[in-house]
Scaffold this motif. Structure first.
Motif, mmCIF file in Angstrom:
data_model
loop_
_atom_site.group_PDB
_atom_site.id
_atom_site.type_symbol
_atom_site.label_atom_id
_atom_site.label_comp_id
_atom_site.label_asym_id
_atom_site.label_seq_id
_atom_site.Cartn_x
_atom_site.Cartn_y
_atom_site.Cartn_z
ATOM 1 N N PRO A 263 -53.809 -1.035 10.753
ATOM 2 C CA PRO A 263 -52.363 -0.602 11.247
ATOM 3 C C PRO A 263 -52.444 0.975 11.211
ATOM 4 O O PRO A 263 -53.231 1.466 10.579
ATOM 5 C CB PRO A 263 -51.538 -0.757 9.924
ATOM 6 C CG PRO A 263 -51.892 -1.996 9.236
ATOM 7 C CD PRO A 263 -53.555 -1.907 9.651
ATOM 8 N N VAL A 264 -51.697 1.627 12.245
ATOM 9 C CA VAL A 264 -51.792 3.071 12.573
ATOM 10 C C VAL A 264 -51.461 3.886 11.369
ATOM 11 O O VAL A 264 -52.335 4.818 10.991
ATOM 12 C CB VAL A 264 -50.775 3.242 13.699
ATOM 13 C CG1 VAL A 264 -50.650 4.970 13.877
ATOM 14 C CG2 VAL A 264 -50.998 2.574 14.763
ATOM 15 N N HIS A 265 -50.767 3.728 10.358
ATOM 16 C CA HIS A 265 -50.627 4.454 9.089
ATOM 17 C C HIS A 265 -51.880 4.466 8.295
ATOM 18 O O HIS A 265 -51.653 5.190 7.284
ATOM 19 C CB HIS A 265 -49.191 3.859 8.275
ATOM 20 C CG HIS A 265 -49.320 2.688 7.991
ATOM 21 N ND1 HIS A 265 -49.109 1.468 8.653
ATOM 22 C CD2 HIS A 265 -49.667 2.174 6.645
ATOM 23 C CE1 HIS A 265 -49.121 0.474 7.693
ATOM 24 N NE2 HIS A 265 -49.633 1.033 6.514
ATOM 25 N N GLN A 266 -52.680 3.543 8.203
ATOM 26 C CA GLN A 266 -53.564 3.404 7.475
ATOM 27 C C GLN A 266 -54.773 4.424 7.800
ATOM 28 O O GLN A 266 -55.635 4.814 7.021
ATOM 29 C CB GLN A 266 -54.188 2.125 7.307
ATOM 30 C CG GLN A 266 -53.450 1.250 6.298
ATOM 31 C CD GLN A 266 -54.314 -0.241 5.898
ATOM 32 O OE1 GLN A 266 -55.045 -0.458 6.782
ATOM 33 N NE2 GLN A 266 -53.742 -0.982 5.140
ATOM 34 N N ARG A 267 -54.813 4.746 9.039
ATOM 35 C CA ARG A 267 -56.031 5.538 9.427
ATOM 36 C C ARG A 267 -55.822 6.941 8.844
ATOM 37 O O ARG A 267 -57.109 7.352 8.513
ATOM 38 C CB ARG A 267 -56.302 5.546 10.971
ATOM 39 C CG ARG A 267 -56.561 4.342 11.754
ATOM 40 C CD ARG A 267 -56.534 4.635 13.421
ATOM 41 N NE ARG A 267 -56.774 3.204 13.963
ATOM 42 C CZ ARG A 267 -56.188 2.744 15.082
ATOM 43 N NH1 ARG A 267 -55.391 3.695 15.537
ATOM 44 N NH2 ARG A 267 -56.165 1.602 15.237
ATOM 45 N N PRO A 268 -54.773 7.558 9.081
ATOM 46 C CA PRO A 268 -54.752 8.923 8.271
ATOM 47 C C PRO A 268 -55.017 9.112 6.854
ATOM 48 O O PRO A 268 -55.825 9.752 6.326
ATOM 49 C CB PRO A 268 -53.216 9.144 8.678
ATOM 50 C CG PRO A 268 -52.939 8.594 9.652
ATOM 51 C CD PRO A 268 -53.515 7.249 9.642
ATOM 52 N N LEU A 269 -54.617 7.683 6.182
ATOM 53 C CA LEU A 269 -54.818 7.673 4.962
ATOM 54 C C LEU A 269 -56.483 7.532 4.452
ATOM 55 O O LEU A 269 -57.028 8.209 3.530
ATOM 56 C CB LEU A 269 -54.180 6.308 4.095
ATOM 57 C CG LEU A 269 -54.239 6.121 2.706
ATOM 58 C CD1 LEU A 269 -53.640 7.392 1.878
ATOM 59 C CD2 LEU A 269 -53.425 4.892 2.384
ATOM 60 N N GLN A 270 -57.150 6.809 5.273
ATOM 61 C CA GLN A 270 -58.585 6.585 5.234
ATOM 62 C C GLN A 270 -59.195 7.831 5.399
ATOM 63 O O GLN A 270 -60.382 8.165 4.725
ATOM 64 C CB GLN A 270 -58.967 5.287 6.166
ATOM 65 C CG GLN A 270 -58.657 3.997 5.581
ATOM 66 C CD GLN A 270 -59.300 3.081 6.332
ATOM 67 O OE1 GLN A 270 -59.618 3.348 7.599
ATOM 68 N NE2 GLN A 270 -59.417 1.660 5.928
ATOM 69 N N GLN A 271 -58.845 8.650 6.463
ATOM 70 C CA GLN A 271 -59.448 9.816 6.690
ATOM 71 C C GLN A 271 -59.093 10.758 5.723
ATOM 72 O O GLN A 271 -60.163 11.556 5.299
ATOM 73 C CB GLN A 271 -58.668 10.391 8.119
ATOM 74 C CG GLN A 271 -59.514 11.588 8.731
ATOM 75 C CD GLN A 271 -60.959 11.422 8.826
ATOM 76 O OE1 GLN A 271 -61.335 10.532 9.484
ATOM 77 N NE2 GLN A 271 -61.800 12.355 8.903
ATOM 78 N N ASP A 272 -57.809 10.791 5.084
ATOM 79 C CA ASP A 272 -57.741 11.792 4.087
ATOM 80 C C ASP A 272 -58.513 11.494 2.867
ATOM 81 O O ASP A 272 -59.310 11.959 2.135
ATOM 82 C CB ASP A 272 -56.318 11.301 3.348
ATOM 83 C CG ASP A 272 -55.954 12.603 2.123
ATOM 84 O OD1 ASP A 272 -56.048 13.538 2.203
ATOM 85 O OD2 ASP A 272 -55.461 11.947 1.347
ATOM 86 N N TRP A 273 -58.999 10.103 2.309
ATOM 87 C CA TRP A 273 -59.651 9.746 1.337
ATOM 88 C C TRP A 273 -61.165 10.063 1.850
ATOM 89 O O TRP A 273 -62.222 10.636 0.801
ATOM 90 C CB TRP A 273 -59.767 8.336 1.102
ATOM 91 C CG TRP A 273 -58.510 7.995 0.172
ATOM 92 C CD1 TRP A 273 -57.505 7.160 0.470
ATOM 93 C CD2 TRP A 273 -58.654 8.157 -1.181
ATOM 94 N NE1 TRP A 273 -56.439 7.131 -0.557
ATOM 95 C CE2 TRP A 273 -57.282 7.780 -1.574
ATOM 96 C CE3 TRP A 273 -59.055 9.028 -2.192
ATOM 97 C CZ2 TRP A 273 -56.856 7.878 -3.029
ATOM 98 C CZ3 TRP A 273 -58.857 8.954 -3.305
ATOM 99 C CH2 TRP A 273 -57.701 8.623 -3.820
ATOM 100 N N ALA A 274 -61.607 9.882 3.068
ATOM 101 C CA ALA A 274 -63.049 10.588 3.456
ATOM 102 C C ALA A 274 -63.382 12.098 3.055
ATOM 103 O O ALA A 274 -64.135 12.313 2.972
ATOM 104 C CB ALA A 274 -63.369 9.918 4.687
ATOM 105 N N ASN A 275 -62.161 12.737 3.776
ATOM 106 C CA ASN A 275 -62.203 13.909 3.334
ATOM 107 C C ASN A 275 -62.258 14.581 2.012
ATOM 108 O O ASN A 275 -62.877 15.344 1.604
ATOM 109 C CB ASN A 275 -60.985 14.795 4.037
ATOM 110 C CG ASN A 275 -60.984 14.660 5.649
ATOM 111 O OD1 ASN A 275 -62.016 14.566 6.106
ATOM 112 N ND2 ASN A 275 -59.827 14.938 6.015
ATOM 113 N N ARG A 276 -61.496 13.584 1.350
ATOM 114 C CA ARG A 276 -61.573 14.129 -0.217
ATOM 115 C C ARG A 276 -62.883 13.942 -0.925
ATOM 116 O O ARG A 276 -63.459 14.614 -1.716
ATOM 117 C CB ARG A 276 -60.625 13.315 -1.007
ATOM 118 C CG ARG A 276 -59.135 13.769 -0.731
ATOM 119 C CD ARG A 276 -57.826 12.666 -1.319
ATOM 120 N NE ARG A 276 -56.667 13.115 -1.020
ATOM 121 C CZ ARG A 276 -55.837 13.426 -1.911
ATOM 122 N NH1 ARG A 276 -55.976 13.825 -3.074
ATOM 123 N NH2 ARG A 276 -54.666 13.961 -1.490
#
Length: 75
Positions: free
Chosen positions: A6-19
């Motif tokens: 889902p589109v809303h999970q991509r930013p969340l996963q990117q945020d975790w990867a950045n963290r």
């Protein structure tokens, strides 16, 4: 058909990867800082010891020079 997130999970996963990336970088910086602090302490300690030894040698040389100047024997 490929399963898409889902589109809303991509930013969340990117945020975790950045963290995660920031955490790795922060940990590496801490390790480097600890090493440099330890190295600094070790160098300062060794230089202080070397300074003491050089001071002792300088005093011995001055003593010997004074005796030679006065014409005294060293034995």
């Amino acid at each position: 058909m490929a399963h898409q997130q889902p589109v809303h999970q991509r930013p969340l996963q990117q945020d975790w990867a950045n963290r995660e990336y920031v955490e790795v970088i922060t940990g590496s910086i801490k390790k480097i800082t600890d090493f440099l602090n330890s190295f600094d302490t070790s160098c300062r300690s060794r230089l202080a010891l070397l300074n003491q030894k050089l001071t002792q040698l300088e005093r011995r040389v001055e003593y010997i020079e004074a005796r030679v100047t006065k014409g005294e024997t060293l034995s």
